[in-house]
Scaffold this motif. Structure first.
Motif, PDB file in Angstrom:
ATOM      1  N   ALA A  18       1.007  -1.304   0.116  1.00 49.10           N
ATOM      2  CA  ALA A  18       0.015  -0.036   0.014  1.00 49.10           C
ATOM      3  C   ALA A  18       0.743   1.237   0.090  1.00 49.10           C
ATOM      4  N   GLY A  19       1.892   1.275   0.651  1.00 49.40           N
ATOM      5  CA  GLY A  19       2.887   2.549   0.720  1.00 49.40           C
ATOM      6  C   GLY A  19       3.511   2.648  -0.628  1.00 49.40           C
ATOM      7  N   LEU A  20       4.172   1.694  -1.324  1.00 56.63           N
ATOM      8  CA  LEU A  20       4.580   2.014  -2.678  1.00 56.63           C
ATOM      9  C   LEU A  20       3.368   2.521  -3.560  1.00 56.63           C
ATOM     10  N   GLY A  21       2.166   1.823  -3.484  1.00 58.11           N
ATOM     11  CA  GLY A  21       1.013   2.280  -4.454  1.00 58.11           C
ATOM     12  C   GLY A  21       0.770   3.825  -4.114  1.00 58.11           C
ATOM     13  N   PHE A  22       0.787   3.968  -2.628  1.00 53.79           N
ATOM     14  CA  PHE A  22       0.558   5.484  -2.451  1.00 53.79           C
ATOM     15  C   PHE A  22       1.432   6.225  -2.857  1.00 53.79           C
ATOM     16  N   LEU A  23       2.930   5.972  -2.749  1.00 51.30           N
ATOM     17  CA  LEU A  23       3.782   7.024  -3.295  1.00 51.30           C
ATOM     18  C   LEU A  23       4.016   6.919  -4.774  1.00 51.30           C
ATOM     19  N   GLY A  24       3.320   6.171  -5.698  1.00 52.81           N
ATOM     20  CA  GLY A  24       3.320   6.170  -7.091  1.00 52.81           C
ATOM     21  C   GLY A  24       4.306   4.989  -7.529  1.00 52.81           C
ATOM     22  N   PHE A  25       4.743   4.216  -6.904  1.00 48.47           N
ATOM     23  CA  PHE A  25       5.704   3.147  -7.268  1.00 48.47           C
ATOM     24  C   PHE A  25       4.945   1.811  -7.338  1.00 48.47           C
ATOM     25  N   GLY A  26       3.816   1.706  -7.530  1.00 46.87           N
ATOM     26  CA  GLY A  26       2.860   0.428  -7.501  1.00 46.87           C
ATOM     27  C   GLY A  26       2.520   0.008  -8.956  1.00 46.87           C
ATOM     28  N   ILE A  27       1.538  -0.523  -9.048  1.00 46.99           N
ATOM     29  CA  ILE A  27       0.902  -1.140 -10.355  1.00 46.99           C
ATOM     30  C   ILE A  27       0.028   0.006 -10.977  1.00 46.99           C
ATOM     31  N   GLU A  28       0.134  -0.156 -12.298  1.00 49.16           N
ATOM     32  CA  GLU A  28      -0.614   0.847 -12.952  1.00 49.16           C
ATOM     33  C   GLU A  28      -2.150   0.574 -12.823  1.00 49.16           C
ATOM     34  N   PRO A  29      -3.047   1.576 -12.549  1.00 51.96           N
ATOM     35  CA  PRO A  29      -4.450   1.176 -12.570  1.00 51.96           C
ATOM     36  C   PRO A  29      -5.221   0.549 -13.714  1.00 51.96           C
TER      37      PRO A  29
END
Length: 341
Positions: A248-259
């Motif tokens: 969740a932290g990676l996604g919140f900071l913009g380093f996660g999976i594309e929507p």
């Protein structure tokens, strides 16, 4: 002399019970008491709901995670909860309920991949380091301590950038996030297994295996490894909740999976930040609530198992149950004056 023979076959089968009583979850439930049992049951219920939601996401979700329209037209952005969209829509026009349900599958895939990789690498390194010792043991301990000293989220961000450049599709993104989390978890498994191996390799049965000429690989795999991994289920449950937070932290900071590749709760929270100040609460409430409930369930299970593994708790429970057992034995099996003494 007749009393012990009569009492023994009556108590022994009840103590052992049927085989399904010795299953992992059932055994812990039978050992737990009071508030601890309530915590374990609550954690198992929340974790079970999360698991079922992840497995049956295509059936439970009313829409796809990247679906923006249906037969009636486009969904519209930031629509409040209604009969058509039970939890409303996001700023991007996605259905919130569908994103939350599909996000459970993404989280489940990352948890399983990260924990499997961590166990394989961490246990192998801990086994080799603890059993062989020497300079290899010293080098691995220093490396594990160095990795453990870094902030976990910062290390995960660096690894995500190195592996996938920050964003990617579903499986590349899942692997990138899982490998990033694996780097954090490996020192934990390494430390636990290594300490157990160092203790077990000095036991008599290991020395006996060496004396009869058993190969080192056989001793490590059959005798040492089997007895040094009994505490891993406790670490797995606690690490699963930490993996959810890291993802969740990676996604919140913009380093996660594309929507457009998969639903991810941290990303949805990031996009809902501007909605909070405008009074649009549904876009951030439900993804955040999903994170909280899943982490709470996994943490309750892990903490309950950790308490049940404490020998002081088992001793206290046995002491609490001993007087009723003695009273029952005196009542149902009196002897010649033994009950009056």
């Amino acid at each position: 002399m007749s009393t012990p023979r009569t009492d023994s076959p009556t108590v022994a089968p009840a103590a052992r019970g049927p085989r399904w009583h010795r299953l992992p979850v059932v055994s812990q439930l039978r050992q737990s008491i009071g508030l601890q049992r309530g915590m374990l049951i609550a954690g198992l219920v929340l974790s079970g709901i999360f698991l079922l939601t992840a497995l049956f996401a295509p059936i439970l979700a009313p829409y796809g995670f990247a679906q923006l329209r249906d037969a009636d037209g486009t969904f519209g952005a930031q629509q409040p909860p209604s009969a058509t969209h039970l939890l409303g829509t996001t700023v991007g026009g996605y259905d919130v309920l569908s994103r939350v349900i599909w996000g459970s599958r993404t989280a489940f895939l990352v948890i399983v991949t990260a924990i499997v990789l961590s166990i394989v690498v961490g246990v192998l390194l801990g086994l080799v380091s603890g059993y062989l010792g020497g300079w290899l043991d010293r080098v691995l301990v220093v490396l594990a301590d160095a990795i453990y000293a870094f902030p976990s989220l910062l290390l995960a961000i660096v690894m995500a950038i190195v592996i996938s450049g920050g964003q990617s599709g579903l499986w590349p993104g899942v692997l990138a996030a899982a490998i990033s989390i694996t780097v954090i978890f490996i020192p934990q498994y390494f430390r636990v297994v290594r300490s157990e191996v160092v203790r077990i390799k000095a036991e008599a049965f290991v020395e006996s295996a060496r004396v009869i000429g058993a190969p080192t690989i056989r001793i490590m795999g059959r005798h040492v490894l089997r007895n040094s991994t009994r505490t891993l289920p406790l670490i797995v449950t606690l690490n699963a909740s930490e993996a959810i937070l890291t993802l969740a932290g990676l996604g919140f900071l913009g380093f996660g999976i594309e929507p457009s590749s998969a639903a991810e709760w941290g990303y949805d929270l990031n996009k809902a930040l501007s909605d909070v100040t405008s009074g649009i609460w549904w876009t951030s409430l439900f993804p955040g609530l999903a994170i909280v409930l899943v982490v709470l369930g996994l943490t309750l299970v892990g903490e309950s198992l950790n308490d049940l593994a404490d020998p002081r708790l088992r001793t206290r429970r046995a002491a609490d149950q001993e007087p009723p057992e003695d009273l029952g034995a005196t009542t149902f099996y009196p002897t010649d004056g033994g009950a009056t003494r």
